[in-house]
Enzyme design. Sequence first.
Site, PDB file in Angstrom:
ATOM      1  N   HIS A   4       0.979  -1.284   0.137  1.00  0.00           N
ATOM      2  CA  HIS A   4       0.063  -0.090  -0.039  1.00  0.00           C
ATOM      3  C   HIS A   4       0.774   1.389   0.093  1.00  0.00           C
ATOM      4  O   HIS A   4       2.143   1.243   0.298  1.00  0.00           O
ATOM      5  CB  HIS A   4      -1.159   0.166   1.253  1.00  0.00           C
ATOM      6  N   GLU A  84      -2.417  -7.018   7.240  1.00  0.00           N
ATOM      7  CA  GLU A  84      -1.169  -6.530   7.988  1.00  0.00           C
ATOM      8  C   GLU A  84      -1.022  -7.483   9.144  1.00  0.00           C
ATOM      9  O   GLU A  84      -2.132  -8.083   9.657  1.00  0.00           O
ATOM     10  CB  GLU A  84      -1.339  -5.226   8.405  1.00  0.00           C
TER      11      GLU A  84
END
Length: 218
Positions: A4, A84
Amino acid sequence: MVRHGQSAANVDTSIYNRVPDYRIPLTDRGVEQARRTGEELRRKLDGEQLCVYVSPYLRAYQTLEALQLDGLTERVIEEPRLREQDWANFQIAGEIEDQKELRNLYGHFFYRFREGESGSDVYDRVSSFMETLYRHWEKPDYAPNTLLVTHGLTMRLFCMRWFHWSVEYFESLNNPGNAELRTLVRNSAGKYDLDVPFTQWVQRRVDETVVDAPPVIF
């Protein structure tokens, strides 16, 4: 695979105290990083279609949007196993910093955050995802390319599992930068090569094990 773009937490870690990790957005700079990466990715694809697997985190979805791949995307699949590493719920800054110090001493792969995961936990769920990926690839109408929109540690652990890297080698690797690409390209032998290696903060071979590590003094 793409990490990201820059998130609000990359700029100000105190945001973890009041915003759930999965709802932390990109910064304007992060959107621009992803937009530029999208230009690079479209050149690589050269008009070919792809299937996208995206982490359920807001910053991953915003990265995917900024990549501007709509005309090339056959399907988008939200994949929680690409999220994550779980650290905590709302994070208390001082406590997390203390745990990061402990992780640096203990090792990123095995250290488990008190309310979260270890790197090895992420490795296990990435391995499970890989089994799903293989099944999808067996479908005759599957797109010729796959894109994972995910997170830095998750990218490293995916490659560790794919290429059978040792734990010691994994420990030597740095995360990719925000919105950086890593591509697995199939070679003439039908196997895959990583186009750009991860940088290392210390030199380790891919086959080094704990036996090769410096001894611990106790």
